[in-house]
Design an enzyme around this catalytic site. Structure first.
Site, PDB file in Angstrom:
ATOM      1  N   THR A 125      -6.300   7.369  -1.313  1.00  0.00           N
ATOM      2  CA  THR A 125      -6.198   6.436   0.087  1.00  0.00           C
ATOM      3  C   THR A 125      -4.976   7.381   1.057  1.00  0.00           C
ATOM      4  O   THR A 125      -4.400   8.230   0.721  1.00  0.00           O
ATOM      5  CB  THR A 125      -6.070   4.799   0.142  1.00  0.00           C
ATOM      6  OG1 THR A 125      -5.536   4.716   1.485  1.00  0.00           O
ATOM      7  CG2 THR A 125      -5.006   4.847  -0.601  1.00  0.00           C
ATOM      8  N   ASP A 126      -5.681   7.317   2.474  1.00  0.00           N
ATOM      9  CA  ASP A 126      -4.138   7.814   3.900  1.00  0.00           C
ATOM     10  C   ASP A 126      -3.192   7.462   3.589  1.00  0.00           C
ATOM     11  O   ASP A 126      -2.603   7.176   3.758  1.00  0.00           O
ATOM     12  CB  ASP A 126      -4.765   8.641   4.367  1.00  0.00           C
ATOM     13  CG  ASP A 126      -5.049   7.153   5.279  1.00  0.00           C
ATOM     14  OD1 ASP A 126      -5.421   5.877   4.894  1.00  0.00           O
ATOM     15  OD2 ASP A 126      -5.883   7.525   6.769  1.00  0.00           O
ATOM     16  N   GLU A 127      -3.309   5.775   3.109  1.00  0.00           N
ATOM     17  CA  GLU A 127      -1.969   5.275   3.414  1.00  0.00           C
ATOM     18  C   GLU A 127      -0.645   5.257   1.888  1.00  0.00           C
ATOM     19  O   GLU A 127       0.364   4.824   2.357  1.00  0.00           O
ATOM     20  CB  GLU A 127      -2.531   3.379   3.017  1.00  0.00           C
ATOM     21  CG  GLU A 127      -3.372   2.959   3.737  1.00  0.00           C
ATOM     22  CD  GLU A 127      -3.578   1.092   3.469  1.00  0.00           C
ATOM     23  OE1 GLU A 127      -2.354   0.651   2.907  1.00  0.00           O
ATOM     24  OE2 GLU A 127      -4.914   0.982   3.434  1.00  0.00           O
TER      25      GLU A 127
END
Length: 246
Positions: A125-127
């Site tokens: 995830t880009d998180e």
């Protein structure tokens, strides 16, 4: 070619199963899913009777079950979607996120090492990059952006990513990682933002605003994400991280 798709009864995983069945009809697709609250077996109803599809209910943290499946199917590719992914839930109970997202990843990669694999792909995830400043709309995350997590969920995913890269460097495991922005599309779980807003609006309920309502999200249609992963597992360079955005 035999592909194990973990978390394949979830939102993105099920869409990936459908994509692979359509684009690679000669492949054997094995779906491994624990069927937690976010997994829905009825989603896979249209493919359950296909001769080249098999569903296994199991936990990726269950080493014995995972190794049994690898021994039976001798997969060429593993794509790991299985994860606890709800940020608010991770704040309430971080332990289950660490267990599934990190230990589960380790169990899968140990099986890949033991039984051999052409590619292990980690869906991330880009998180893991944290937040971009709201006053700099010109900035974007790149694959070289430093990891800067802000929740137990994103920390668990970042930890898994580092473990995947470590298995590549230490053991030579052929891995790739993709980090995507927020997905939307068919079979989206109703606790997520877009289906929650639609359901509340239809029921004439209040629409929740997060923080002060100034946050910005990048949205990625789930089928575009599935196409990107398909491309990465077939043509991506081993050991690389790929960002997938909308």
């Amino acid at each position: 070619m035999t592909v194990i798709v973990t978390g394949g009864a979830g939102f993105i995983g099920s869409n990936f199963v459908f994509h692979m069945m359509k684009e690679h009809p000669d492949y054997r697709i094995i779906c491994l899913d624990k069927l937690t609250y976010a997994g829905n077996l009825s989603t896979l109803k249209s493919v359950m009777d296909k001769p080249n599809f098999r569903f296994i209910k199991a936990d990726i943290c269950d080493r014995k079950a995972v190794e049994k499946l690898f021994e039976e199917e001798k997969p060429d590719i593993v794509v790991n979607f299985a994860a606890e992914s709800h940020v608010d839930r991770s704040i309430e109970n971080p332990e289950i996120f660490l267990q599934t997202n990190i230990i589960g990843t380790e169990v899968l990669m140990d099986a890949c090492r033991k039984y051999g694999i052409q590619r292990y792909h980690q869906v991330s995830t880009d998180e893991v990059y944290g937040d971009l400043p709201l006053d700099r709309p010109d900035l974007f995350f790149t694959e070289d952006t430093p990891i800067h997590t802000s929740s137990p969920y994103s920390s668990s995913k970042a930890g898994a990513d580092l473990l995947v890269l470590a298995y590549h460097r230490t053991y030579g495991l052929p891995v790739t990682i993709s980090r995507c922005s927020n997905n939307y599309g068919p079979y989206h779980f109703p606790e997520k933002l877009i289906p929650l807003m639609i359901a509340n609006a239809l029921a004439d309920k209040p629409l929740p605003v997060y923080g002060e309502g100034i946050n910005v999200r990048d949205w990625l249609y789930v089928e575009d994400h599935c196409r990107a992963i398909d491309l990465i597992i077939h043509k991506g360079r081993v050991g690389e991280v790929y960002n997938v955005g909308g």
